[in-house]
Design an enzyme around this catalytic site. Structure first.
Site, PDB file in Angstrom:
ATOM      1  N   SER A  23       0.969  -1.454  -0.072  1.00 12.04           N
ATOM      2  CA  SER A  23      -0.214  -0.225   0.297  1.00 12.04           C
ATOM      3  C   SER A  23       1.093   0.977   0.176  1.00 12.04           C
ATOM      4  CB  SER A  23      -0.854  -0.140   1.310  1.00 12.04           C
ATOM      5  OG  SER A  23      -1.363  -1.012   1.089  1.00 12.04           O
ATOM      6  N   HIS A  54      -4.202  -0.054  -4.250  1.00  8.50           N
ATOM      7  CA  HIS A  54      -3.513  -1.017  -4.694  1.00  8.50           C
ATOM      8  C   HIS A  54      -3.651  -0.670  -6.755  1.00  8.50           C
ATOM      9  CE1 HIS A  54      -1.677  -3.152  -1.734  1.00  8.50           C
ATOM     10  NE2 HIS A  54      -2.916  -3.114  -1.055  1.00  8.50           N
ATOM     11  N   HIS A  76      -5.865 -10.180  -1.563  1.00 11.36           N
ATOM     12  CA  HIS A  76      -5.291 -10.627  -0.106  1.00 11.36           C
ATOM     13  C   HIS A  76      -6.063 -11.136   0.641  1.00 11.36           C
ATOM     14  CE1 HIS A  76      -3.940  -6.504  -0.541  1.00 11.36           C
ATOM     15  NE2 HIS A  76      -3.332  -6.858   0.525  1.00 11.36           N
ATOM     16  N   TYR A  78      -8.476 -11.193   2.599  1.00  6.27           N
ATOM     17  CA  TYR A  78      -9.734 -10.751   3.097  1.00  6.27           C
ATOM     18  C   TYR A  78     -11.059  -9.477   2.059  1.00  6.27           C
ATOM     19  CZ  TYR A  78      -7.235  -6.303   1.939  1.00  6.27           C
ATOM     20  OH  TYR A  78      -6.335  -5.252   1.482  1.00  6.27           O
ATOM     21  N   GLU A  79      -9.892  -9.973   0.703  1.00  6.48           N
ATOM     22  CA  GLU A  79     -10.889  -9.153  -0.666  1.00  6.48           C
ATOM     23  C   GLU A  79     -11.649 -10.126  -0.619  1.00  6.48           C
ATOM     24  OE1 GLU A  79      -8.405  -7.111  -3.515  1.00  6.48           O
ATOM     25  OE2 GLU A  79      -7.076  -7.902  -2.210  1.00  6.48           O
ATOM     26  N   ALA A 106       2.484  -3.005   4.018  1.00  4.38           N
ATOM     27  CA  ALA A 106       2.637  -1.950   5.316  1.00  4.38           C
ATOM     28  C   ALA A 106       2.028  -2.899   6.287  1.00  4.38           C
ATOM     29  CB  ALA A 106       1.292  -1.139   5.012  1.00  4.38           C
ATOM     30  N   MET A 204      -2.124  -8.090   6.645  1.00  7.76           N
ATOM     31  CA  MET A 204      -2.698  -9.246   6.382  1.00  7.76           C
ATOM     32  C   MET A 204      -2.624  -9.520   5.052  1.00  7.76           C
ATOM     33  SD  MET A 204      -5.959  -6.451   6.641  1.00  7.76           S
ATOM     34  CE  MET A 204      -5.989  -5.928   8.429  1.00  7.76           C
ATOM     35  N   SER A 205      -1.523  -9.221   4.360  1.00  8.00           N
ATOM     36  CA  SER A 205      -0.430 -10.501   3.640  1.00  8.00           C
ATOM     37  C   SER A 205       0.844 -10.973   3.794  1.00  8.00           C
ATOM     38  CB  SER A 205      -0.036  -8.870   2.311  1.00  8.00           C
ATOM     39  OG  SER A 205       1.002  -8.167   2.994  1.00  8.00           O
ATOM     40  N   ASN A 228       1.382   2.506  10.988  1.00  8.97           N
ATOM     41  CA  ASN A 228       1.303   2.472  11.840  1.00  8.97           C
ATOM     42  C   ASN A 228       1.389   1.934  13.140  1.00  8.97           C
ATOM     43  OD1 ASN A 228      -0.607   0.701  10.452  1.00  8.97           O
ATOM     44  ND2 ASN A 228      -1.374   0.206  12.653  1.00  8.97           N
ATOM     45  N   HIS A 240      -7.393   3.081   7.272  1.00 15.77           N
ATOM     46  CA  HIS A 240      -6.606   2.598   6.244  1.00 15.77           C
ATOM     47  C   HIS A 240      -6.163   4.155   5.643  1.00 15.77           C
ATOM     48  CE1 HIS A 240      -5.597   0.592   2.995  1.00 15.77           C
ATOM     49  NE2 HIS A 240      -6.060   1.443   1.737  1.00 15.77           N
TER      50      HIS A 240
END
Ligand code: HPA
Length: 271
Positions: A23, A54, A76, A78-79, A106, A204-205, A228, A240
Site C-alpha cells: 500500500s 492498489h 488479499h 480479506y477480499e 504496510a 494481512m498480506s 501505524n 486505512h
C-alpha cells in the site's frame, strides 16, 4: 491462453527479479524505463485488486539498467480470495523465470522499538491466516509436498539489505511478521497475544506469496513499512487513511533502499 503464456507474449524480456509493492508504494512502478504495463484485468485468471491504494497492474521495464517486473496491487484473503489466488501472481512469476522476489507491505508495529514510518526487514513469519496456498494437490514439478520453512526469508538477501541500509543511514531492524486474515484490524488483546508469541509486525498480506515463492525455490526479501503502531499501543484509532499517508511519507526512503538493494539480487535460485 494461461497467464504465463499471455505475459510471455506481452513482455520482451524475462526479468529474474520481481517486486511486489505494498500500500502506498505504487509510485515505484512509474519509475521504470521502457515500461510495458499490463493491467491485471487483461491477464487470464489473474485476481483483480479491489483494495484502495492498489493499482492493479504488472509493469515490466528497466530500472537503473536492470530488468524488473513490478506488481502494483496484490490479492488479499480479506477480499474473498483463496490463498491460492493470493499466491497466483507469484506462481506466474516463477513460471516466467523470476528467481528473486522482493515483497513489500504496510504493517502495524508491535515491537515498541519501532516508530511510525520505520522500515523493517522481515526475518521470519507466523502464519495466523488459517490458510495456506499449498493446500490441495502438490505440483511436484514446482516444489516438495512439505517444504522446509527454516529460511523462507533468504539470509544472504537480508545481509545485502542491511548493508545497503547502513550505507544509506536508513535504520533497518529485523522483525517477525504475523499474518492475519483481516480485514478488521486487531484488537489490543490480539496485539498483546501477538507480542507474547514473538511477533514484531502484523499485517494481512505477504505470507501466502512468500510460502508459494519459497516452495518454488525463489529467493525472497521482504520489507515492511510500519505505517501505524498496532492497536492499543497508542490511543489513536487505526485507519486505512493513516496507513496510506505513512506509506506515502516513507515512499522516497523506501525507494532509495530498494534502488540500492535490487542490483545485488541477481543470482542463482536456491536448491
Ligand atoms: N494491522 C494489520 N494490518 C496492517 C496494519 C495493522 O495495524 N497496518 C497496516 N496493515
Amino acid at each position: 491462453m494461461n497467464a504465463a503464456a499471455y505475459l510471455r507474449s506481452r513482455l520482451t524480456e524475462t526479468p529474474s527479479v520481481a517486486v511486489i509493492l505494498g500500500s502506498g508504494l505504487g509510485a515505484f512502478a512509474e519509475s521504470l524505463d521502457n515500461a510495458v504495463a499490463v493491467p491485471y484485468s487483461t491477464i487470464p485468471d489473474w485476481p483483480q485488486s479491489t483494495a484502495i491504494g492498489h493499482a492493479g497492474k504488472l509493469v515490466a521495464g528497466r530500472f537503473h539498467g536492470q530488468n524488473l517486473i513490478v506488481l502494483s496491487g496484490r490479492a488479499h484473503l480479506y477480499e474473498g480470495y483463496t490463498p491460492q489466488q493470493a499466491a497466483f501472481a507469484v506462481r506466474v512469476l516463477g513460471r516466467l523465470g523470476v528467481k528473486s522476489l522482493v515483497v513489500t507491505n504496510a504493517a502495524g508495529g508491535i515491537n515498541l522499538s519501532y516508530g511510525q514510518g520505520s522500515l523493517v526487514l522481515i526475518s521470519d513469519h507466523i502464519n495466523l491466516q488459517g490458510a495456506n496456498p499449498l493446500t490441495g494437490p502438490n505440483d511436484d514439478s514446482l516444489g516438495p509436498r512439505f517444504p522446509d520453512m527454516s529460511e523462507a526469508y533468504d539470509a544472504a538477501y537480508r545481509a545485502i539489505a542491511k548493508h545497503a541500509a547502513a550505507q544509506l543511514n536508513i535504520p533497518l531492524p529485523e522483525g517477525v511478521y504475523a499474518a492475519l486474515a483481516g480485514p478488521s484490524y486487531e484488537t489490543p488483546a490480539e496485539i498483546r497475544y501477538l507480542r507474547a508469541i514473538g511477533a514484531d509486525l502484523v499485517g494481512m498480506s505477504t505470507v501466502p506469496e512468500v510460502i508459494a515463492a519459497h516452495h518454488m525455490g525463489l529467493r525472497v526479501l521482504a520489507i515492511s513499512c510500519v505505517t501505524n503502531m498496532a492497536a492499543g499501543i497508542s490511543t489513536q484509532k487505526l485507519s486505512h487513511q493513516e496507513v496510506m499517508e505513512t506509506g506515502l511519507r516513507v515512499r522516497d526512503t523506501f525507494i532509495e533502499l530498494l534502488t540500492a538493494v535490487l542490483p545485488h539480487l541477481q543470482g542463482d535460485p536456491i536448491g
